[in-house]
Design a protein around this motif. Sequence first.
Motif, PDB file in Angstrom:
ATOM      1  N   THR A 165       0.840  -1.277  -0.109  1.00 36.30           N
ATOM      2  CA  THR A 165      -0.059  -0.224  -0.074  1.00 36.30           C
ATOM      3  C   THR A 165       0.853   1.311  -0.086  1.00 36.30           C
ATOM      4  O   THR A 165       0.660   2.130  -0.501  1.00 36.30           O
ATOM      5  N   VAL A 175      -6.324  -8.170   1.305  1.00 29.84           N
ATOM      6  CA  VAL A 175      -7.231  -6.750   1.073  1.00 29.84           C
ATOM      7  C   VAL A 175      -7.896  -6.923   2.555  1.00 29.84           C
ATOM      8  O   VAL A 175      -8.087  -7.579   3.113  1.00 29.84           O
ATOM      9  N   ARG A 182     -10.383  -0.572   5.771  1.00 25.09           N
ATOM     10  CA  ARG A 182     -10.436   0.304   4.578  1.00 25.09           C
ATOM     11  C   ARG A 182      -9.996   1.659   4.825  1.00 25.09           C
ATOM     12  O   ARG A 182      -9.398   2.484   3.938  1.00 25.09           O
ATOM     13  N   ALA A 185      -6.384   1.925   5.255  1.00 24.34           N
ATOM     14  CA  ALA A 185      -5.792   1.905   3.913  1.00 24.34           C
ATOM     15  C   ALA A 185      -5.931   3.058   3.186  1.00 24.34           C
ATOM     16  O   ALA A 185      -4.608   3.528   2.407  1.00 24.34           O
TER      17      ALA A 185
END
Length: 221
Positions: A165, A175, A182, A185
Amino acid sequence: MDDDDGGRLARWENRTELPLFLMSMVFLGAYAAHVLDPGLPPAAHTALLATIGFAWATFAVDYAVRVRLSNRRFGPRYVSRHLLDTVVLLLPLLRPLRAVHIYQVMQRRHEQPLLSLYGRVIAYAGMAAVLLGFSGALAVYQQERHAPGATIRTFGDATWWTCETLTTVGYGDVVPVTPAGRAIAACLMLMGLALLGAVTGSFSSWLYQTFAREGELPPGR
């Protein structure tokens, strides 16, 4: 801010930057132990959580003192002018990023810079990348390891995903599936782009100046 307030704020920073940096490392270590070793006795986890809470309270007090000594009203304008201070208060895992302020405090005691501008950019970006990678891996591992359908099950998976990432590679083999994962991320993607841009821009500028000094480029271009 008048001269007296500016002097008081500078003195506060000179006295507290290094102790607070060490406190940030204690925070990071306690958080890492809490996340990576769930098999510790409950009393140990309680002690780690107490350490984490105490460290964050220390950061909050420091932030409040800085607001007071700056002689400015707290609000969106103050936050925008002190964005890093606010970010590391809300996300204390990133508190070691204030190490650049430690350099500034040390620099006040020397007439010449300890490192060139390009050296400072590269060193700070490298430190930030390592810190973001480790902190991001810890945070996403904590959120993902027990989530249904998660592909990030171990800290090794989380570290590999963080490297993907931050470098904007994004293989997609692992993922995050949780909303919190998220969100982490998205933050890492933005920070990875910023770090790559800073390093690339600094390196390109250094090369240009080197070639110009050697006469391979016309001056003033």
